[in-house]
Design an enzyme around this catalytic site. Sequence first.
Site, PDB file in Angstrom:
ATOM      1  N   ARG A   1      77.564 -30.038  -5.535  1.00  0.00           N
ATOM      2  CA  ARG A   1      77.497 -30.462  -4.122  1.00  0.00           C
ATOM      3  C   ARG A   1      76.177 -31.212  -3.866  1.00  0.00           C
ATOM      4  O   ARG A   1      76.125 -32.215  -3.191  1.00  0.00           O
ATOM      5  CB  ARG A   1      77.546 -29.261  -3.172  1.00  0.00           C
ATOM      6  CG  ARG A   1      78.695 -28.299  -3.320  1.00  0.00           C
ATOM      7  CD  ARG A   1      79.905 -28.740  -2.511  1.00  0.00           C
ATOM      8  NE  ARG A   1      80.616 -29.818  -3.172  1.00  0.00           N
ATOM      9  CZ  ARG A   1      81.350 -29.681  -4.270  1.00  0.00           C
ATOM     10  NH1 ARG A   1      81.492 -28.503  -4.854  1.00  0.00           N
ATOM     11  NH2 ARG A   1      81.957 -30.708  -4.809  1.00  0.00           N
TER      12      ARG A   1
ATOM     13  N   VAL B   1      76.111 -27.984   5.295  1.00  0.00           N
ATOM     14  CA  VAL B   1      74.910 -27.737   4.491  1.00  0.00           C
ATOM     15  C   VAL B   1      74.323 -29.056   3.982  1.00  0.00           C
ATOM     16  O   VAL B   1      73.312 -29.054   3.287  1.00  0.00           O
ATOM     17  CB  VAL B   1      75.200 -26.754   3.324  1.00  0.00           C
ATOM     18  CG1 VAL B   1      75.548 -25.363   3.862  1.00  0.00           C
ATOM     19  CG2 VAL B   1      76.315 -27.256   2.418  1.00  0.00           C
TER      20      VAL B   1
ATOM     21  N   HIS C   1      74.786 -22.583   8.625  1.00  0.00           N
ATOM     22  CA  HIS C   1      75.225 -22.067   7.320  1.00  0.00           C
ATOM     23  C   HIS C   1      74.275 -22.436   6.175  1.00  0.00           C
ATOM     24  O   HIS C   1      74.673 -22.389   5.018  1.00  0.00           O
ATOM     25  CB  HIS C   1      76.647 -22.571   7.008  1.00  0.00           C
ATOM     26  CG  HIS C   1      77.668 -22.040   7.969  1.00  0.00           C
ATOM     27  ND1 HIS C   1      78.914 -22.598   8.128  1.00  0.00           N
ATOM     28  CD2 HIS C   1      77.620 -20.982   8.818  1.00  0.00           C
ATOM     29  CE1 HIS C   1      79.596 -21.905   9.047  1.00  0.00           C
ATOM     30  NE2 HIS C   1      78.812 -20.934   9.483  1.00  0.00           N
TER      31      HIS C   1
ATOM     32  N   THR D   1      85.417 -30.063  13.115  1.00  0.00           N
ATOM     33  CA  THR D   1      85.472 -28.691  12.608  1.00  0.00           C
ATOM     34  C   THR D   1      86.797 -28.062  12.996  1.00  0.00           C
ATOM     35  O   THR D   1      87.283 -28.248  14.116  1.00  0.00           O
ATOM     36  CB  THR D   1      84.302 -27.814  13.122  1.00  0.00           C
ATOM     37  OG1 THR D   1      84.569 -26.441  12.773  1.00  0.00           O
ATOM     38  CG2 THR D   1      84.088 -27.927  14.611  1.00  0.00           C
TER      39      THR D   1
HETATM   40  N1  APR Z   1      86.524 -37.199  11.386  1.00  0.00           N
HETATM   41  C1  APR Z   1      86.530 -36.072  12.153  1.00  0.00           C
HETATM   42  N2  APR Z   1      87.117 -34.927  11.776  1.00  0.00           N
HETATM   43  C2  APR Z   1      87.725 -34.916  10.573  1.00  0.00           C
HETATM   44  C3  APR Z   1      87.770 -36.025   9.724  1.00  0.00           C
HETATM   45  C4  APR Z   1      87.131 -37.216  10.169  1.00  0.00           C
HETATM   46  N3  APR Z   1      87.113 -38.329   9.434  1.00  0.00           N
HETATM   47  N4  APR Z   1      88.440 -35.682   8.587  1.00  0.00           N
HETATM   48  C5  APR Z   1      88.802 -34.394   8.736  1.00  0.00           C
HETATM   49  N5  APR Z   1      88.380 -33.916   9.939  1.00  0.00           N
HETATM   50  C6  APR Z   1      88.523 -32.596  10.530  1.00  0.00           C
HETATM   51  C7  APR Z   1      89.752 -31.817  10.117  1.00  0.00           C
HETATM   52  O1  APR Z   1      90.867 -32.212  10.904  1.00  0.00           O
HETATM   53  C8  APR Z   1      89.307 -30.388  10.400  1.00  0.00           C
HETATM   54  O2  APR Z   1      89.556 -30.012  11.737  1.00  0.00           O
HETATM   55  O3  APR Z   1      87.425 -31.804  10.101  1.00  0.00           O
HETATM   56  C9  APR Z   1      87.800 -30.442  10.151  1.00  0.00           C
HETATM   57  C10 APR Z   1      87.355 -29.805   8.865  1.00  0.00           C
HETATM   58  O4  APR Z   1      87.628 -28.436   8.890  1.00  0.00           O
HETATM   59  P1  APR Z   1      87.144 -27.463   7.716  1.00  0.00           P
HETATM   60  O5  APR Z   1      87.472 -28.064   6.412  1.00  0.00           O
HETATM   61  O6  APR Z   1      87.679 -26.123   8.037  1.00  0.00           O
HETATM   62  O7  APR Z   1      85.542 -27.509   7.838  1.00  0.00           O
HETATM   63  P2  APR Z   1      84.594 -26.712   8.846  1.00  0.00           P
HETATM   64  O8  APR Z   1      85.262 -26.487  10.156  1.00  0.00           O
HETATM   65  O9  APR Z   1      83.294 -27.412   8.838  1.00  0.00           O
HETATM   66  O10 APR Z   1      84.435 -25.335   8.094  1.00  0.00           O
HETATM   67  C11 APR Z   1      83.621 -24.349   8.647  1.00  0.00           C
HETATM   68  O11 APR Z   1      83.858 -22.963   6.746  1.00  0.00           O
HETATM   69  O12 APR Z   1      84.125 -22.834   4.500  1.00  0.00           O
HETATM   70  C12 APR Z   1      83.230 -22.685   5.511  1.00  0.00           C
HETATM   71  O13 APR Z   1      80.928 -22.644   5.429  1.00  0.00           O
HETATM   72  C13 APR Z   1      82.009 -23.537   5.395  1.00  0.00           C
HETATM   73  O14 APR Z   1      80.742 -24.551   7.179  1.00  0.00           O
HETATM   74  C14 APR Z   1      82.043 -24.378   6.640  1.00  0.00           C
HETATM   75  C15 APR Z   1      82.919 -23.571   7.587  1.00  0.00           C
END
Ligand code: APR
Length: 251
Positions: free
Chosen positions: A75, A107, A123, A190
């Site tokens: 990463r 991160v 995180h 998110t």
């Molecule tokens: N622009 C905006 N949003 C996007 C894009 C984009 N180009 N591509 C994907 N997404 C959105 C997805 O639709 C989803 O809602 O980003 C989000 C990603 O979600 P996750 O993969 O669940 O990531 P996140 O919410 O940051 O995860 C939270 O989970 O695994 C742990 O510690 C890790 O900080 C992380 C936490």
Amino acid sequence: MPLKRVTIDRWWETYKKGDKPTVVVLTGAGISAESGLSTFRDSGGLWEKYPVYKVATPEAWQANPELVLEFYNKRRAQLKDVEPNAAHFALKEMESWADVLIITQNVDNLHERAGSRYVLHLHGELTKVRSEKDENLIYEIGYEPISLGMTAEDGAQLRPHVVWFGELVPMIEPAIALTEKADAFLIIGTSLVVYPAAGLIDYVPEKAPIVVVDPKQPAVPPTAKVHYIAEPATTGTPKAIEYLKERLLRD
Ligand code: APR
């Protein structure tokens, strides 16, 4: 060469609301997706390739620390090769008319590299490592790998300075306090399924507008009234900022 010990800048302890509106921004992996960093839960996301329980829990660290280090070394190496995108830069530019307080679950360091002044990492941070015994012994590692046998000054093994599943999230208290100061709350990229971060929305003051930028509607509580922009971060964030500017500077 010994690693450089660092202390985290706890700007949130002295932040006071000023003349500009306070916009609190909660970001997740989606804001960095268009920079080339994978999200976690989208199809092809990181947790599909690397099961969480094998690389991001205290049990994984006990069972197979090499694999955990390798995951974070990859990463970190990848982060070196990517750049902040238009969404990160738009948040920096918003500082011309608002206090922009970023609470990120990411991160990566793309908010900092875009120049944002106020960033709180819920995180942890890929570019930092710490003693596995003493969470206050934190070092800057940049984009370099760490391996078994590399130790902190207390002689304990170095581990990534990230929050694993099953660990406490010490930064949630200051994040809640900042959210309670929001004149507006902006959520970008998110899925809002990981707690306690996802619960921050419950602390947004009643009269503060909430805007969400995400191509897929995340798990916003049904009671929250949100203005939803169904677009990727790079195009949706500038639109969200225009909307907020209009709302906040008019009121
Ligand atoms: N622009 C905006 N949003 C996007 C894009 C984009 N180009 N591509 C994907 N997404 C959105 C997805 O639709 C989803 O809602 O980003 C989000 C990603 O979600 P996750 O993969 O669940 O990531 P996140 O919410 O940051 O995860 C939270 O989970 O695994 C742990 O510690 C890790 O900080 C992380 C936490």
